[in-house]
Scaffold this active site. Structure first.
Site, PDB file in Angstrom:
ATOM      1  N   HIS A   1      -7.564  22.629  -1.621  1.00 44.91           N
ATOM      2  CA  HIS A   1      -7.795  21.781  -2.467  1.00 44.91           C
ATOM      3  C   HIS A   1      -6.961  20.254  -3.100  1.00 44.91           C
ATOM      4  O   HIS A   1      -7.456  20.304  -4.036  1.00 44.91           O
ATOM      5  CB  HIS A   1      -9.219  22.429  -3.288  1.00 44.91           C
ATOM      6  CG  HIS A   1      -9.736  24.072  -2.927  1.00 44.91           C
ATOM      7  ND1 HIS A   1     -11.206  23.457  -2.282  1.00 44.91           N
ATOM      8  CD2 HIS A   1      -9.127  24.596  -2.415  1.00 44.91           C
ATOM      9  CE1 HIS A   1     -11.345  24.025  -2.085  1.00 44.91           C
ATOM     10  NE2 HIS A   1     -10.711  25.582  -1.795  1.00 44.91           N
TER      11      HIS A   1
ATOM     12  N   SER B   1       6.910  -5.173  -1.326  1.00 40.89           N
ATOM     13  CA  SER B   1       5.851  -6.104  -1.748  1.00 40.89           C
ATOM     14  C   SER B   1       6.196  -7.481  -1.714  1.00 40.89           C
ATOM     15  O   SER B   1       7.474  -8.045  -1.829  1.00 40.89           O
ATOM     16  CB  SER B   1       5.773  -5.435  -3.163  1.00 40.89           C
ATOM     17  OG  SER B   1       5.193  -6.196  -3.408  1.00 40.89           O
TER      18      SER B   1
ATOM     19  N   LYS C   1       9.291  -1.549  -4.622  1.00 41.82           N
ATOM     20  CA  LYS C   1       8.247  -0.953  -3.355  1.00 41.82           C
ATOM     21  C   LYS C   1       9.265  -0.539  -2.157  1.00 41.82           C
ATOM     22  O   LYS C   1       9.745  -1.602  -1.518  1.00 41.82           O
ATOM     23  CB  LYS C   1       6.732  -1.793  -3.141  1.00 41.82           C
ATOM     24  CG  LYS C   1       6.513  -1.746  -4.088  1.00 41.82           C
ATOM     25  CD  LYS C   1       5.331  -0.319  -5.437  1.00 41.82           C
ATOM     26  CE  LYS C   1       4.980  -0.029  -4.021  1.00 41.82           C
ATOM     27  NZ  LYS C   1       3.674  -0.877  -3.612  1.00 41.82           N
TER      28      LYS C   1
ATOM     29  N   GLU D   1      -0.160   4.543   6.261  1.00 46.09           N
ATOM     30  CA  GLU D   1      -1.443   3.963   6.054  1.00 46.09           C
ATOM     31  C   GLU D   1      -1.846   3.130   7.714  1.00 46.09           C
ATOM     32  O   GLU D   1      -3.540   3.399   7.296  1.00 46.09           O
ATOM     33  CB  GLU D   1      -0.766   2.768   5.119  1.00 46.09           C
ATOM     34  CG  GLU D   1      -0.502   3.156   4.206  1.00 46.09           C
ATOM     35  CD  GLU D   1       0.090   2.122   3.217  1.00 46.09           C
ATOM     36  OE1 GLU D   1      -0.955   1.830   2.955  1.00 46.09           O
ATOM     37  OE2 GLU D   1       0.958   2.753   2.520  1.00 46.09           O
TER      38      GLU D   1
END
Length: 421
Positions: free
Chosen positions: A117, A238, A244, A251
């Site tokens: 969970h 980025s 970043k 992804e």
């Protein structure tokens, strides 16, 4: 090869066969060199080639289509294509398994928090978690192998839908093309695309597995987790935020899974309302097929490269282990070993967790007197059951995360994949 059997069956002469084969070879060379002229008025690829062959060799070309239909030809070609595609996918799956095993070898002994969970649950060896994905990929391979076995039957000779009265030998052509045999029913041979549905379903399950792995690694690369560090080779920055370092490849893998699942959905909806036998709707089966195969191969290759370019942050992971009372279940096992019923043990440990939260400490930091206030069965040996390192030592059931169990699993996979442990 079909023309050789046509000669044997008396359908064409040897001279006509040779003229057809030589003409087709010349057309192939023209196509490969870009010299072939495709004409829209000739309807499709088949008619373009047949008309070009007629222009080239004359009357013998008109025998090209003897005892054949575009229906059985296309279905045969698609099955041959799928056979090769499955072999390519299987190779990619194998390479990803090897990359995950190598990653596991590099991180032997690393204990991580396990989650259910998305909440802290019990400690795991990282090797155990990586092996879970290896196992899933192995089942993915099994589905592809099963699919290849079922699709490896030849539609050739089924013609449009009813077969033919001409003396062809479907068993001979099946053997020559490497098929197990001819499909028994000519209507089924040209009309069903369940073999494509099965392949795209197998691809979709692979995509789901890769997406889950991608999600986990994206989370682990975040500052909140910090468990995983991708190298610059598999990270992007980025355009506005200079700090970043994004795990973009995983992804994209996660995102591509939607595309692969969509390809399966497209084909399911395409097939669901078709009456027997062949329908032109089936022309639309190629785009989702080609897209699914291309996408899943890319996803597997990207995931493999990502796995080869990451490191796990042992220090950060180690610092994270005290949170969440990962040893609570093992403490309950301790009480069960002392003769306490599990449900009662569960309640006692729940009170111990509550006590440790009140005192801001770990279960292992509670004194024996404090534990005995919860139940007198506690002895000094309880401390050999709590703490994540002790927990790992106590797991012993087959397939568990215990050190010996994981070592056996690693040995199995290293042997299977021909790797040095």
């Amino acid at each position: 090869m079909w023309f050789l059997y046509s000669v044997f069956c008396g359908l064409i002469t040897a001279d006509d066969r040779d003229a057809i084969l030589n003409g087709l070879a010349e057309i192939q060379r023209n196509i490969e060199s870009g010299k072939f002229t495709w004409r829209a008025d000739r309807e499709d690829v088949h008619m373009n080639i047949e008309a070009a062959l007629t222009d080239l060799i004359g009357e013998p070309a008109k025998k090209l289509h003897t005892a054949r239909s575009r229906n059985d030809q296309v279905c045969t070609d698609v099955r041959l294509w799928c056979r090769d595609a499955i072999d390519r996918i299987l190779g990619c799956v194998n390479r990803l398994q090897v990359a995950l095993i190598n990653l596991a070898i590099q991180n032997e002994g690393l204990i991580i928090p396990g989650y259910t969970h998305l909440q802290r649950a019990q400690p795991l060896l990282l090797q155990h978690l990586l092996l879970a994905y290896v196992e899933q990929l192995e089942r993915d391979s099994g589905r592809l192998v099963d699919c290849k076995t079922r699709l490896n039957f030849s539609p050739l000779g089924a013609c449009a839908l009813a077969g033919t009265g001409l003396p062809i030998d479907r068993f001979a052509t099946s053997r020559s093309l490497g098929f197990t045999g001819p499909l028994r029913n000519s209507v089924d041979a040209v009309s069903d695309r369940d073999f494509l549905l099965e392949l795209l379903s197998a691809n979709s399950i692979i995509a789901v597995h890769l997406s889950r792995l991608g999600e986990e690694w994206v989370l682990w690369a975040s500052e909140e987790f910090g468990f995983l560090i991708p190298s610059d080779a598999v990270s992007t920055g980025s355009s506005i935020m200079p700090q970043k370092k994004n795990p973009d490849p995983m992804e994209l893998v996660r995102g591509k899974s939607a595309r692969v699942i969509g390809d399966l959905t497209t084909l399911l909806v395409l097939c669901k309302g078709l009456p027997q036998a062949y329908n032109r709707d089936l022309q639309e089966d190629k785009e989702p097929l080609f897209d699914s195969v291309e996408a899943i191969i890319a996803m597997l290759e990207v995931t493999t490269e990502f796995a080869q370019n990451i490191t796990f942050n042992w220090e950060r992971i180690s610092r994270s282990l005290p949170a969440g009372h990962l040893d609570a279940t093992t403490m309950a096992d301790y009480l069960v070993n002392k003769g306490i019923a599990f449900r009662t043990s569960h309640d006692i440990v729940g009170k111990a967790v509550a006590l440790s939260l009140t005192k801001g400490c770990q279960l292992s930091e509670l004194s024996l007197d404090q534990l005995r206030q919860l139940h007198p069965v506690f002895e000094d040996d309880v401390y050999s059951f709590i703490g994540v390192e002790n927990c790992i030592k106590k797991f012993s059931s087959y397939g568990s995360t215990g050190s010996n169990c994981v070592s056996e699993q690693m040995s199995f996979w290293c042997d299977k994949l021909n790797l040095s442990k």
